[in-house]
Scaffold this motif. Structure first.
Motif, mmCIF file in Angstrom:
data_model
loop_
_atom_site.group_PDB
_atom_site.id
_atom_site.type_symbol
_atom_site.label_atom_id
_atom_site.label_comp_id
_atom_site.label_asym_id
_atom_site.label_seq_id
_atom_site.Cartn_x
_atom_site.Cartn_y
_atom_site.Cartn_z
ATOM 1 N N ARG A 17 81.366 17.124 4.677
ATOM 2 C CA ARG A 17 81.255 18.429 5.327
ATOM 3 C C ARG A 17 82.190 19.422 4.638
ATOM 4 N N SER A 69 76.445 24.070 13.713
ATOM 5 C CA SER A 69 76.014 22.683 13.509
ATOM 6 C C SER A 69 76.336 21.830 14.736
ATOM 7 N N ALA A 104 69.302 17.510 9.116
ATOM 8 C CA ALA A 104 69.509 17.950 7.724
ATOM 9 C C ALA A 104 69.628 16.733 6.801
ATOM 10 N N ILE A 129 76.925 11.913 14.302
ATOM 11 C CA ILE A 129 75.779 12.264 13.443
ATOM 12 C C ILE A 129 74.996 11.000 13.075
ATOM 13 N N LEU A 136 83.037 11.966 7.064
ATOM 14 C CA LEU A 136 83.051 12.972 8.129
ATOM 15 C C LEU A 136 84.172 12.727 9.141
ATOM 16 N N LEU A 186 77.479 19.079 4.557
ATOM 17 C CA LEU A 186 77.049 19.753 5.785
ATOM 18 C C LEU A 186 77.873 21.014 6.043
ATOM 19 N N ASP A 187 77.312 21.805 6.915
ATOM 20 C CA ASP A 187 77.866 23.091 7.296
ATOM 21 C C ASP A 187 79.115 22.920 8.172
ATOM 22 N N ASP A 190 72.763 18.341 12.306
ATOM 23 C CA ASP A 190 73.233 17.717 11.063
ATOM 24 C C ASP A 190 72.388 16.491 10.705
#
Ligand SMILES: NC(=O)c1ccc[n+]([C@@H]2O[C@H](COP(=O)([O-])OP(=O)(O)OC[C@H]3O[C@@H](n4cnc5c(N)ncnc54)[C@H](OP(=O)(O)O)[C@@H]3O)[C@@H](O)[C@H]2O)c1
Length: 873
Positions: free
Chosen positions: A133, A179, A187, A21, A85, A173-174, A184
């Protein structure tokens, strides 16, 4: 939100994740003209065993990375921390969970420290964003919360309060399949460039959810039952709220078997008393020793309950500790100490009781995990973890309830800081929860369908006044109380202020800014009545902490840098306005009446003495001597609590607050002679002296000078936390421990007096005295440069002091000491008896060195009583 960089050149530091990401984000930013640097956790933390490093070690490399941006033409605009993450979803042991916290929380704190340190060099400081996340529960489709990063939400909410100019916010985040790194990254980018001010956002399937605090509807009537044959475990069971829960379980829920757990177990001094009280109510109580943050202890505890006790039916997790400090001084050790009981403790209790068929799993969280709390990032983070843990359990169909309590009355964690703590809560519109109301909340919530509930007695209009512009989190509450609150008006005026100023003529512009700064100052000081713009704010009690708060408010509202160093000197509103007008692009263009007033006032006022709340008809004066490094601000509020016949006059030695630019005094004789000559005009009424710690010594020497050189003498001496003058240089257990601790510091220089030790050693030394706001003083480089010489000078004055014998005076002495004060023993307190032929009274109270200052209400009561009696004679 906008995803345009608006053509502004910018650089970005990305603490990148392994899932790509960060890399995708760098790509989009580069396409928009942003220059990015990516740093992976392995590069800084290395592949060392995680147990071998501490997050504090990251401050230096982060600072180096940030300084690398200093020469670039594009300023560093943001730092995005994506390291969370990389965490795995589940942990087998608590050690792994703790290691994960070092990465998630530790890296964020160190980053913040590095950015704050670099702030002086940057025009606009970089903003920090943290990305997680699925660490908060948003929609019914979300999988169970990933708890390892849940604590970051409490930390972030606090960072926003302590560093509003630096903390950008956090994005969750989702976890759904939809995703991908590029989705991401888009977003995250949306939030980085969003100018709407949202700082707590979750993205689910492309939809943004922003956090709001809303009033809860009453839960459905509790239906869950209690099993009179089952056992109920209360961690922190001998603590203040643990005991309340125990009583409530026995009396209200007819529970018979209680297991109370703490690290001290039966060694807890309240063990017998609590056991007897609960037994009298008909309960069978077992007190067990276990540290809930230890995997071994919790496993053993649950094993033991299974083997020897009735089936476990409920857990009330009330274990917790406090150890406050601002983020700039929040070393990892301090952070870890506070999160242990809640984070590791909550996680272990959940882990080891999953197969126990519990009816209740209740955690005692705090309102501060939702609001954040300046100076309590560790506590807010620990409680935010519990909130996350409860979300996860509920998703998994397990019983779970988090109660985010406001402060309880009478005893417990909220009340440990005494009157001062209560005053802080009050200034935020919050009253202590009386026990009966707390119990009613338990009646309502436990066994109901609620999973989370905050219980607090807060007047939101007052609470919101602490913000120049309230964070979006409170927008729903703001609506509820109506946009007509004074503060909403203020926020609006802040937004329009700069536009309006442009349109006005110089004099009107000056007046508008004065009005605004005055309002901000009044809110910072917690004062309702209008303050005189020409009077120095230090006379209203603006201390160094408040100055920093005022700087934050003004900077946020006006978008300019304000000098904290200048504000600490306690200037008047008019002076502040004069200082900031040029920064807003205007000349100092008026000579308003207030300025003329100020000139005439300056002549009349004394440098050494600050009348704190002048009385119309005083019968007595109380001169108050500050502790080392303290100024007149400490005594500002005293006039509110003392008899109206007593006028409080605070001593302001050179080097602090209003006299910041003067050289501090190191010779106590000079101190006495200068002060006595300025005191003379105020000696027309009977007077008494009060001194705390070093103030006890300067008070004694000033009295000696006065008695020898004039016909005046105080009618009463009050001392608190002070050794008697002939014992100032005692070498006892306190000194031995101090030396032991300081010797451990590499920088300690033998054969050099304490006051001349290097900054880090001297800083550690003053921590031993628990001087209020030490953390803030040491953490801000400017403040430190400014204040340390003053504190050093005063330690030097005390260390060079040679007691010269004096016949005892015929003046009564009242001495306040604290049981937990390592510096002043009972023996010392009684030693003041050698200095009076009249009456010595000694009050030894619970608390530590500064508890006597925190314990103000008691001290005021005694001063009122003594001086009332003496003034009647
Ligand atoms: N009081 C309030 O106003 C208030 C407000 C909001 C939330 N809360 C929360 O409610 C809970 C209870 O607060 P309180 O005021 O009752 O605090 P308290 O009187 O200080 O009691 C806390 C208890 O926790 C125990 N404890 C601490 N660490 C432990 C560990 N690692 N393992 C086992 N026991 C541990 C302590 O006993 P040992 O020292 O013997 O371990 C102590 O008895 C806390 O979690 C607090 O955060 C309280």
């Amino acid at each position: 939100p906008s995803t345009d960089l608006h053509g502004e050149p910018s650089s970005w530091l990305i603490l990148a994740d392994k899932s790509g990401i960060g890399a995708a984000l760098a790509e989009v930013l580069a396409r928009k003209g942003g220059a990015c640097r990516l740093v992976y956790s392995d590069q800084l933390i290395g592949r060392r065993k995680t147990a071998a490093w501490i997050p504090d070690d990251l401050v230096k490399p982060f600072a180096k990375l940030i300084s690398g941006f200093a020469d670039r033409s594009a300023p560093l605009r943001g730092v995005i921390n994506l390291w969370a993450l990389d965490l795995s979803i589940e942990y087998r042991g608590v050690q792994q969970l703790n290691d994960a916290q070092k990465i998630v929380l530790g890296s964020t704190i160190s980053l913040l420290r590095a950015v704050v340190q670099a702030r002086g060099r940057a025009e606009t400081p970089a903003r920090i964003w943290a990305v997680t996340r699925n660490s908060v529960s948003i929609t019914p489709e979300d999988p169970p919360v990933k708890v390892a990063a849940a604590a970051l939400w409490g930390l972030g909410r606090t960072a926003r309060l302590e560093h509003p100019q630096i903390w950008g916010g956090q994005v969750d985040l989702d976890a759904s399949r939809e995703s991908s790194p590029s989705v991401d990254a888009a977003a995250v980018l949306g939030e980085l460039l969003n100018r709407g001010g949202e700082d707590q956002v979750a993205v689910r399937k492309g939809v943004r959810f922003a956090a709001r605090l809303v009033r809860a509807t009453a839960p459905k009537k509790p239906t869950a039952t209690f099993d009179s044959n089952g056992s109920y475990l209360i961690t922190g069971g001998l603590g203040a709220l643990g005991v309340e829960v125990a009583k409530w379980l026995v009396t209200q829920c007819k529970v018979k078997r209680l297991l109370l757990v703490g690290r001290r177990g039966q060694k807890d001094p309240s063990y017998r008393r609590v056991q007897r009280a609960l037994a009298a109510l008909g309960a069978e109580v077992t007190v067990l020793r276990a540290d809930v943050s230890s995997e071994k202890d919790v496993q053993r505890l649950i094993g033991r309950i299974e083997k020897f006790h009735a089936p476990l039916k409920g857990i009330f997790h009330c274990a917790g500790v406090l150890d406050d400090g601002i983020l700039m001084q929040m070393e990892w050790q301090k952070f870890e100490r506070v999160i242990a009981a809640k984070l590791a403790g909550g996680w272990l209790l959940d882990k080891f009781t999953r197969y126990c068929h519990l009816d209740h799993f209740v955690v005692f969280s705090s309102i501060l995990s939702l609001t954040g709390s300046a100076g309590q990032a560790n506590y807010a983070a620990a409680n935010a973890f519990l909130d996350g843990l409860i979300s996860r359990r509920r998703k998994q169909g397990l019983p779970a309830l988090a109660i985010n309590w406001g402060p309880w009355a009478e005893s417990g964690l909220a009340t440990v800081s005494g009157e001062k703590g209560r005053a802080i809560w009050r200034s935020r519109g919050t009253e202590y929860i009386p026990t009966d109301i707390g119990r009613r909340a338990l009646d309502l919530l436990i066994g109901s369908d609620a999973g989370h509930a905050a219980v607090t007695i807060t007047k939101w209009p007052i609470f919101l006044q602490q913000f120049a512009s309230p964070p979006p989190l409170y927008r729903e509450l703001q609506k509820e109380i109506g946009a007509v609150t004074a503060n909403a008006g203020l926020a609006a005026s802040a937004a329009n202020l700069k536009t309006k100023m442009k349109e006005l003529a110089p004099a009107a512009r000056h007046d508008l800014l004065t009005l605004f700064v005055r309002q901000e100052a009044m809110q910072t000081l917690g004062i309702k009545e209008e303050i005189d713009a020409a009077r120095p704010l230090r006379e209203f009690g603006l201390d160094s902490l408040m100055s920093v708060a005022l700087v934050n408010r003004l900077e946020t509202a006006l978008g300019i840098r304000i000098s904290a160093v200048k504000l600490i000197q306690g200037p008047s509103v008019a002076q502040i306005v004069d200082d900031i007008l040029p920064d807003l692009g205007y000349a100092k263009d008026t000579d308003p009446v207030e300025k003329r007033d100020r000139r005439s006032r300056k002549k009349a006022s004394s440098r050494w003495l600050v009348v704190a709340g002048a009385r119309p008809f005083p019968r007595l004066r109380l001169f108050c001597f500050p502790f080392a490094g303290g100024g007149s601000a400490v005594y500002r509020s005293w006039s509110e609590f003392l008899d109206p016949a007593i006028e409080v006059v605070a001593v302001e030695p050179p080097g602090r607050l209003g006299r910041m630019e003067e050289k501090p005094i190191v010779d106590i004789k000079k101190f006495g002679s200068e002060l006595v000559s300025e005191m003379r005009p105020l000696l027309d009424l009977p007077f008494a002296f009060f001194g705390h710690c070093l103030g006890g010594l300067t008070m004694y020497e000033t009295a000696r000078r006065l008695i020898r050189s004039t016909k005046f003498r105080p009618i009463h001496l009050f001392v608190s936390g002070a050794r008697p003058p002939d014992r100032v240089s005692d070498q006892g257990p306190f000194e031995n421990r101090l030396i032991d601790d300081l010797l451990r510091l590499g920088q300690f220089i033998r054969n050099r007096p304490m006051y001349a030790q290097p900054d880090d050693v001297f800083g550690e030394l003053i921590r031993h005295f628990n001087i209020p706001a030490t953390d803030q003083l040491l953490s801000d480089p400017k403040l430190r440069k400014l204040m340390l010489p003053v504190v050093r000078a005063e330690f030097r004055m005390a260390s060079n002091y040679k007691f010269v014998k004096e016949r005892p005076w015929d003046i009564p002495i009242t001495c306040f000491a604290a049981r937990g004060d390592p510096y002043v023993s009972r023996h010392h307190a009684l030693g003041w008896g050698r200095f009076t032929n009249s009456r010595l009274q000694v009050y030894i109270r619970d608390g530590a060195h500064f508890a006597v200052v925190d314990d103000m209400a008691f001290i005021h009561g005694i001063i009122n009583k003594e001086l009332r009696v003496q003034s009647q004679h």
